[in-house]
Design an enzyme around this catalytic site. Structure first.
Site, short mmCIF file in Angstrom:
data_model
loop_
_atom_site.label_atom_id
_atom_site.label_comp_id
_atom_site.label_asym_id
_atom_site.label_seq_id
_atom_site.Cartn_x
_atom_site.Cartn_y
_atom_site.Cartn_z
CE LYS A 125 -8.54 -0.15 9.31
NZ LYS A 125 -8.25 -1.58 9.48
CD GLN A 153 -3.97 0.34 10.91
OE1 GLN A 153 -3.98 0.50 12.13
NE2 GLN A 153 -4.73 -0.56 10.32
CB CYS A 188 -4.90 -6.08 3.09
SG CYS A 188 -6.43 -6.97 3.35
CG ASP A 210 -4.12 4.33 3.91
OD1 ASP A 210 -4.77 4.53 4.95
OD2 ASP A 210 -3.95 3.21 3.41
CG HIS A 269 -4.49 -1.93 3.28
ND1 HIS A 269 -5.57 -2.14 2.46
CD2 HIS A 269 -4.72 -2.63 4.42
CE1 HIS A 269 -6.43 -2.93 3.09
NE2 HIS A 269 -5.94 -3.25 4.26
N1 PMP Z 1 -5.10 1.30 4.70
C1 PMP Z 1 -4.56 0.77 5.80
C2 PMP Z 1 -3.18 1.13 6.19
C3 PMP Z 1 -5.31 -0.14 6.55
O1 PMP Z 1 -4.77 -0.68 7.64
C4 PMP Z 1 -6.62 -0.46 6.15
C5 PMP Z 1 -7.44 -1.46 6.93
N2 PMP Z 1 -6.77 -2.59 7.34
C6 PMP Z 1 -7.13 0.16 5.01
C7 PMP Z 1 -6.34 1.03 4.32
C8 PMP Z 1 -8.51 -0.13 4.53
O2 PMP Z 1 -9.44 0.30 5.48
P1 PMP Z 1 -10.98 -0.14 5.36
O3 PMP Z 1 -10.99 -1.61 5.19
O4 PMP Z 1 -11.57 0.30 6.66
O5 PMP Z 1 -11.53 0.59 4.19
#
Ligand code: PMP
Length: 416
Positions: free
Chosen positions: A236, A213, A374, A210, A133
């Site tokens: 999430k 997910q 993203c 990270d 991401h």
């Molecule tokens: N890493 C992953 C794999 C994600 O899916 C996301 C959110 N889409 C993030 C990081 C960032 O999370 P947040 O926007 O809640 O900080």
């Protein structure tokens, strides 16, 4: 709605009951029942979480830690109790290892900023993968630009899996950190993090996971995984927005300098010198997001009551069902066919832009996400501008997937 009661050694899983816990699932969108498949972006909240926020502001609200009055004692206890719940949920060794942040992005920025200041020197290298991401790319790039650090990227296969041999080859004496996504938000791939951690630790290199997910779908045991850092976002995992967690091994966190300065993170301040508070407070400068931290504890109680294994089983069945139905549509191509996948289904449809797919489905009451999610480098890797993504959660049903598939059939017909 259907009633699926699974009882195979796991806790009973009653989708209908679960759906009744989520007020928003009962609204209509454009006159149609809502089918919410944008769970990888954010999950909906059970009433207990919403109620906890109201309860906090109605009967507990006060600033924490330094107050001696009743409300401050009550709110401090609720905030710290939530930290204990999170510690137990991910099986950390101590509450000191649980830092409240704004979310995954904030957690990664915290480590990037602090690790860079404390541990990185010119010429050092950080390894990430090709399916990160943006929030696990850009913070490292920012420090790479400042400090002459090299960012190395593990390539991914056509199925959406990392090329493990390439990863192993990248590790060398200059590698100071490996930061990887546990579960990809755009491909659904569950990465072999156990093997990654083992390979890294053979060279004494710390690993950041990270877990944005992963936390809501998999049983996360940070001690069993032996990861050095783990980040996730409250929103999430059926909790509020604006709150998240950074887990770090106590020894490592103690070695890192503070990220931000301010109230609560200090032990003693003079104009000449400041000494810092102990963990976890060293990394929690200023008034934290008290209400949302407490409600995150409620979300964790809620899903623990259902059981992550039962949730995971239900979601795997949904993924399997949706994959089978959607692969049956000739015009549709699934992006991300890893052997081990979480409940994310990304796809493209011949000659129809994903935004048109998303808009069309919206009028059927179906919420999916379209775009690069993203993960622009993933889109580049597959030579596509965007995908349509349906991501499933504990409250989704096969009937809802049927609505999605029938919507896809309609749009394919219309565009013909
Ligand atoms: N890493 C992953 C794999 C994600 O899916 C996301 C959110 N889409 C993030 C990081 C960032 O999370 P947040 O926007 O809640 O900080």
């Amino acid at each position: 709605m259907n009633k699926v009661i699974v009882n195979s050694g796991l806790k009973a899983f009653d989708v209908e009951k679960i759906r009744s816990d989520f007020p928003i699932l009962h609204i209509k969108v454009h006159g149609k029942p809502l089918c919410y498949f944008d769970n990888a972006a954010t999950t909906q909240k059970p009433k207990v979480v919403i109620d906890k926020l109201v309860e906090f502001y109605s009967s507990m609200n006060a600033n924490i830690h330094r107050g001696v009055h009743y409300l401050s004692v009550v709110s401090t206890k609720a905030y710290e109790d939530s930290r204990v719940k999170i510690k137990k949920f991910i099986n950390a060794s101590s509450e000191k290892e649980i830092i409240f942040t704004k979310g995954t992005t904030d957690s990664i920025n915290l480590v990037a900023g602090s690790f860079a200041r404390g541990k990185l020197r010119d010429g050092d290298e950080i390894i990430i993968t090709g399916m990160e991401h943006h929030s696990n790319i850009v913070p490292w790039q920012l420090i790479a630009n400042e400090k002459n650090i090299k960012l190395r990227v593990v390539p991914i296969t056509d199925n959406g899996e990392i090329v493990f041999e390439e990863f192993v080859k990248m590790i060398n004496g200059k590698t100071k950190l490996i930061s990887v996504v546990y579960v990809s938000n755009s491909l659904g791939t569950v990465n072999p993090v156990e093997e990654i951690i083992e390979a890294a630790h053979n060279h004494n290199i710390p690993v950041f996971l990270d877990g944005a997910q992963a936390i809501q779908h998999l049983n996360v045991d940070v001690r069993k995984l032996d990861c050095d850092f783990f980040a996730f976002s409250g929103h999430k995992i059926y909790g509020p927005t604006g709150i998240g967690v950074l887990y770090g091994k106590e020894k490592l966190l103690n070695e890192l300098p503070p990220y931000q300065g301010g109230g609560d993170m200090i032990s003693k301040v003079t104009f000449e010198e400041t000494t810092f508070n102990t963990l976890p407070y060293k990394f929690e400068a200023g008034t934290p997001n008290i209400a949302d931290a407490i409600a995150l504890g409620t979300a964790i109680d809620y899903i623990s009551g259902i059981g992550i294994d039962a949730i995971s089983k239900h979601e795997s069945e949904l993924l399997e069902y949706a994959t089978e139905k959607i692969s049956g549509l000739e015009e549709v191509k699934i992006i991300g066919n890893a052997k081990r996948k979480s409940s994310v289904l990304s796809f493209v449809i011949e000659n129809i832009h994903p935004h048109d797919v998303g808009t069309f489905l919206d009028f059927e009451g179906v919420a999916i996400r379209t775009g690069h999610h993203c993960t622009q480098p993933v889109m580049d890797r597959f030579h596509i501008p965007a995908t349509s993504r349906a991501s499933f959660a504990l409250y989704n049903t096969k009937e809802e997937i049927d609505v999605l598939v029938s919507g896809l059939k309609k749009i394919i017909e219309v565009f013909k």
